[in-house]
Motif scaffolding. Structure first.
Motif, PDB file in Angstrom:
ATOM      1  N   ASN A 186       3.663   6.096  -3.247  1.00 50.58           N
ATOM      2  CA  ASN A 186       4.180   6.095  -3.918  1.00 50.58           C
ATOM      3  C   ASN A 186       4.761   5.985  -5.137  1.00 50.58           C
ATOM      4  O   ASN A 186       5.072   7.591  -5.661  1.00 50.58           O
ATOM      5  CB  ASN A 186       6.745   5.723  -2.723  1.00 50.58           C
ATOM      6  CG  ASN A 186       6.054   5.856  -1.075  1.00 50.58           C
ATOM      7  OD1 ASN A 186       5.064   6.914  -0.857  1.00 50.58           O
ATOM      8  ND2 ASN A 186       6.922   5.134  -0.608  1.00 50.58           N
ATOM      9  N   GLU A 187       4.573   5.314  -5.183  1.00 51.52           N
ATOM     10  CA  GLU A 187       4.616   5.251  -7.107  1.00 51.52           C
ATOM     11  C   GLU A 187       3.647   6.193  -8.104  1.00 51.52           C
ATOM     12  O   GLU A 187       3.250   6.974  -8.693  1.00 51.52           O
ATOM     13  CB  GLU A 187       4.270   3.713  -7.693  1.00 51.52           C
ATOM     14  CG  GLU A 187       5.407   2.985  -7.287  1.00 51.52           C
ATOM     15  CD  GLU A 187       5.379   1.155  -6.985  1.00 51.52           C
ATOM     16  OE1 GLU A 187       4.387   1.126  -7.952  1.00 51.52           O
ATOM     17  OE2 GLU A 187       6.204   0.583  -7.399  1.00 51.52           O
ATOM     18  N   ARG A 188       2.373   6.562  -7.442  1.00 50.07           N
ATOM     19  CA  ARG A 188       1.285   7.235  -7.543  1.00 50.07           C
ATOM     20  C   ARG A 188       1.577   8.362  -7.827  1.00 50.07           C
ATOM     21  O   ARG A 188       2.025   9.341  -8.390  1.00 50.07           O
ATOM     22  CB  ARG A 188      -0.012   6.623  -6.953  1.00 50.07           C
ATOM     23  CG  ARG A 188      -1.056   8.487  -7.270  1.00 50.07           C
ATOM     24  CD  ARG A 188      -2.064   8.242  -6.261  1.00 50.07           C
ATOM     25  NE  ARG A 188      -1.363   8.548  -5.090  1.00 50.07           N
ATOM     26  CZ  ARG A 188      -2.743   9.082  -4.269  1.00 50.07           C
ATOM     27  NH1 ARG A 188      -3.845   8.477  -4.468  1.00 50.07           N
ATOM     28  NH2 ARG A 188      -1.989   9.185  -2.677  1.00 50.07           N
ATOM     29  N   ASP A 189       1.863   9.045  -6.254  1.00 48.40           N
ATOM     30  CA  ASP A 189       2.656  10.809  -5.798  1.00 48.40           C
ATOM     31  C   ASP A 189       3.410  11.224  -6.872  1.00 48.40           C
ATOM     32  O   ASP A 189       3.967  11.790  -7.960  1.00 48.40           O
ATOM     33  CB  ASP A 189       3.601  10.753  -4.797  1.00 48.40           C
ATOM     34  CG  ASP A 189       1.637  10.963  -3.928  1.00 48.40           C
ATOM     35  OD1 ASP A 189       0.960  10.631  -4.404  1.00 48.40           O
ATOM     36  OD2 ASP A 189       2.668  10.120  -2.271  1.00 48.40           O
ATOM     37  N   ALA A 190       4.451   9.846  -7.716  1.00 43.01           N
ATOM     38  CA  ALA A 190       5.675   9.567  -8.203  1.00 43.01           C
ATOM     39  C   ALA A 190       5.322  10.248  -9.942  1.00 43.01           C
ATOM     40  O   ALA A 190       5.848  10.934 -10.538  1.00 43.01           O
ATOM     41  CB  ALA A 190       6.701   9.050  -8.071  1.00 43.01           C
ATOM     42  N   LEU A 236       0.775  -0.771  -0.142  1.00 44.79           N
ATOM     43  CA  LEU A 236       0.075  -0.226   0.085  1.00 44.79           C
ATOM     44  C   LEU A 236       0.778   1.805  -0.284  1.00 44.79           C
ATOM     45  O   LEU A 236       0.567   2.012  -1.037  1.00 44.79           O
ATOM     46  CB  LEU A 236      -0.516   0.461   0.758  1.00 44.79           C
ATOM     47  CG  LEU A 236      -1.475   1.115   1.064  1.00 44.79           C
ATOM     48  CD1 LEU A 236      -2.144   1.579  -0.055  1.00 44.79           C
ATOM     49  CD2 LEU A 236      -2.847   1.269   2.835  1.00 44.79           C
ATOM     50  N   ASP A 237       2.292   1.061   0.932  1.00 45.00           N
ATOM     51  CA  ASP A 237       2.955   2.256   0.625  1.00 45.00           C
ATOM     52  C   ASP A 237       3.647   2.416  -1.001  1.00 45.00           C
ATOM     53  O   ASP A 237       3.453   3.617  -0.613  1.00 45.00           O
ATOM     54  CB  ASP A 237       4.293   1.537   1.851  1.00 45.00           C
ATOM     55  CG  ASP A 237       3.741   2.201   2.971  1.00 45.00           C
ATOM     56  OD1 ASP A 237       2.379   2.849   3.385  1.00 45.00           O
ATOM     57  OD2 ASP A 237       3.894   1.554   4.775  1.00 45.00           O
ATOM     58  N   ASP A 238       4.054   1.131  -1.035  1.00 43.19           N
ATOM     59  CA  ASP A 238       4.277   0.971  -2.490  1.00 43.19           C
ATOM     60  C   ASP A 238       4.098   2.366  -3.724  1.00 43.19           C
ATOM     61  O   ASP A 238       3.790   2.733  -4.486  1.00 43.19           O
ATOM     62  CB  ASP A 238       5.060  -0.373  -2.943  1.00 43.19           C
ATOM     63  CG  ASP A 238       5.941  -0.245  -2.197  1.00 43.19           C
ATOM     64  OD1 ASP A 238       6.526  -1.848  -2.106  1.00 43.19           O
ATOM     65  OD2 ASP A 238       6.425   0.639  -0.795  1.00 43.19           O
ATOM     66  N   GLY A 285      -4.479   1.580  -8.405  1.00 47.53           N
ATOM     67  CA  GLY A 285      -3.370   0.751  -7.390  1.00 47.53           C
ATOM     68  C   GLY A 285      -3.024   0.927  -5.956  1.00 47.53           C
ATOM     69  O   GLY A 285      -2.921  -0.201  -5.929  1.00 47.53           O
ATOM     70  N   VAL A 286      -3.224   2.405  -5.453  1.00 49.40           N
ATOM     71  CA  VAL A 286      -3.531   2.629  -4.471  1.00 49.40           C
ATOM     72  C   VAL A 286      -5.129   2.074  -3.565  1.00 49.40           C
ATOM     73  O   VAL A 286      -5.233   1.397  -2.838  1.00 49.40           O
ATOM     74  CB  VAL A 286      -3.829   4.016  -3.591  1.00 49.40           C
ATOM     75  CG1 VAL A 286      -3.944   4.356  -2.565  1.00 49.40           C
ATOM     76  CG2 VAL A 286      -2.468   4.886  -3.858  1.00 49.40           C
ATOM     77  N   SER A 300       4.547  -2.188 -14.003  1.00 52.21           N
ATOM     78  CA  SER A 300       2.817  -1.532 -13.479  1.00 52.21           C
ATOM     79  C   SER A 300       2.367  -2.778 -12.291  1.00 52.21           C
ATOM     80  O   SER A 300       2.814  -4.560 -12.960  1.00 52.21           O
ATOM     81  CB  SER A 300       2.047  -1.749 -14.556  1.00 52.21           C
ATOM     82  OG  SER A 300       2.063  -2.708 -15.778  1.00 52.21           O
ATOM     83  N   ILE A 301       1.145  -2.479 -11.752  1.00 52.48           N
ATOM     84  CA  ILE A 301       1.423  -3.728 -11.558  1.00 52.48           C
ATOM     85  C   ILE A 301      -0.611  -4.091 -12.042  1.00 52.48           C
ATOM     86  O   ILE A 301      -1.389  -2.936 -12.123  1.00 52.48           O
ATOM     87  CB  ILE A 301       0.286  -3.233  -9.261  1.00 52.48           C
ATOM     88  CG1 ILE A 301       1.538  -3.261  -8.567  1.00 52.48           C
ATOM     89  CG2 ILE A 301      -0.756  -4.188  -9.145  1.00 52.48           C
ATOM     90  CD1 ILE A 301       1.533  -2.548  -7.772  1.00 52.48           C
TER      91      ILE A 301
END
Length: 472
Positions: free
Chosen positions: A133-137, A128-130, A226-227, A279-280
């Motif tokens: 972070n990936e979304r924000d980046a 979930l944290d990843d 993703g989140v 990607s997921i």
């Protein structure tokens, strides 16, 4: 079609002749027009057909959706759209690190099952944290690209406005449009070229901003998905059934590990990709594979023709890639309903034509032209349709130009009965005609043709076989 064109021209000339009176008719029948020739054709033996034309494209008869119920990142993607794959080829690989760690822990001891559950929980928290972070980046990176595109667009607009202002200022200095100073004319020409160039740059800059904005929104959308997927996986722990069996968990993990390596279920071509490396997946669907061993043509039949055709009719297929080669096929499906939500519904009813040959060398996506054969008559004696005169009441006949051996031909009237009517040629069911004899067209509207008339052979415009077939 060419039939109607000839008939319309003939009708117009007849109206003109009728309006001009008997004197004009007589003059045309007795006066040879300068450089005018007689349109003619040849009696031939041909295969005739009546058909419906369909334009379409090559597609696969079977599309396979490749799926995987794995909520991990794709670390290896081995295919691109358009790639040919064989059954068993590895298409992509998911990150199995977390699953393998869990599997190894369970294999070491059954007593650590509770620890494995805690470990899975921590993995989901980390996932979930990843995801966040990936979304924000991704969103930040897309926003930077959008900002750069907006800045570049503004720069181009400023340059365009500046060039336009310079052009208008120079133009205002011209007092006599007929005597423009050479220096000003050259500057105006250069500025006009510059303005046109900047105009094109403005269009591209606008497109770049639009694309960057769309990419930014898509990045946010994918990131949110993703989140959400990671959060759902974490929330699902509260509803997971505990069967108390470490063995069952080991079996489940083993199946998930196997699912991390996705293989092609059949031979075919990758036509859609819903994932990318790193990607997921947002859904179980990863890609689409179309079977290239069984190809079809998908097209549309117009409303005027749809009741003429039926499944099982033979078809003749041509493509740009295969030139004049005729590929046999068969009409296998007619979609007898128009979908009002389909934007292409106005084009007609959807049909599918199978391709008989497995060695056609056709590729998915190629354009194709198909003749759906309604009826045919093979190896029949025939003449161009516009050589036939008369009507149902008085009977039909043709005028034949019979060579006299002295550079002239004599017109003979031959009574005939019509048979099968193709697109351009009409079968001669009965009548005294022989292959290669010359018949005169009704399109010779500049002169009256009568039985017994003598025509110079040099005035007979007889196409060769290829030209006559092309006109058909």
């Amino acid at each position: 079609m060419s039939k109607k064109k000839g008939i319309i021209i003939a009708a117009v000339v007849l109206v003109l002749l009728g309006g001009g009176g008997y004197g004009i008719k007589t003059a045309l029948s007795n006066v040879q027009l300068t450089n005018a020739t007689y349109i003619a054709g040849r009696v031939a033996v041909k295969d005739l057909s009546d058909y419906v034309n369909v334009s379409g494209s090559v597609a696969s008869s079977e599309s396979i959706s490749v799926t995987a119920a794995v909520d991990q990142k794709i670390t290896q993607l081995n295919v691109k759209i358009g790639d040919a794959v064989k059954a068993g080829d590895v298409l992509c690989v998911f990150d199995d690190t977390a699953l393998r760690e869990s599997y190894n822990r369970l294999m070491q001891t059954e007593e650590k099952s509770q620890g494995a559950e805690d470990y899975q929980h921590n993995l989901r928290l980390r996932a979930l944290d990843d995801a966040r972070n990936e979304r924000d980046a991704a969103v930040n990176k897309a926003q930077e690209t959008l900002n750069d595109a907006v800045a570049a667009r503004n720069s181009v607009y400023d340059a365009y406005n500046s060039a336009t202002a310079q052009y208008e200022a120079l133009n205002s200095r011209i007092t006599d449009p007929d005597h423009i100073p050479e220096e000003i004319a050259e500057q105006l020409t250069e500025l006009a070229a510059r303005i046109n160039q900047l105009g094109e740059q403005m269009r591209k800059a606008d497109e770049a901003v639009s694309d960057a904005s769309y990419a930014r929104n898509e990045a946010a959308k994918r990131g949110d998905q993703g989140v959400r997927a990671a959060q759902d996986a974490l929330d699902a722990e509260a509803y997971a059934a505990d069967d108390g069996s470490v063995e069952s968990q080991i079996k489940k993990l083993s199946e998930q590990l196997d699912s991390c390596t996705v293989k092609a279920p059949a031979d075919g071509v990758v036509t859609q990709l819903m994932v990318s490396e790193g990607s997921i997946p947002m859904s179980p669907s990863l890609m689409e594979i179309e079977d290239t061993s069984s190809l079809i043509i998908r097209g549309k039949v117009s409303e005027a023709d749809v009741l003429k055709v039926s499944e099982g009719m033979n078809c003749e297929i041509k493509t740009v890639a295969t030139g004049e080669e005729i590929i046999p096929g068969k009409l296998t499906r007619i979609e007898r309903i128009l979908n009002s939500s389909d934007p292409t519904a106005a084009g007609g009813y959807n049909v599918e034509i199978s391709i008989d040959s497995k060695e056609s060398n056709l590729l998915i996506g190629m354009s194709a032209n198909v003749k759906i054969i309604l009826d045919r008559a093979d190896h029949v004696l025939c003449v161009p349709y516009d050589a036939i005169r008369g009507g149902e009441n008085d009977g039909y006949f043709v005028y034949v130009a019979v060579p006299q051996g002295d550079g002239n031909s004599k017109v003979e009237k031959r009574v005939i009965e019509k048979g099968f009517e193709g697109d351009y040629f009409t079968e001669i069911a009965s009548g005294e005609l022989k292959e290669d004899e010359i018949v005169l067209s009704r399109r010779n509207t500049w002169a009256t043709i009568t039985e017994g008339q003598t025509i110079s052979d040099s005035l007979l415009n007889v196409p060769d076989d290829e030209s006559q077939d092309a006109e058909a």
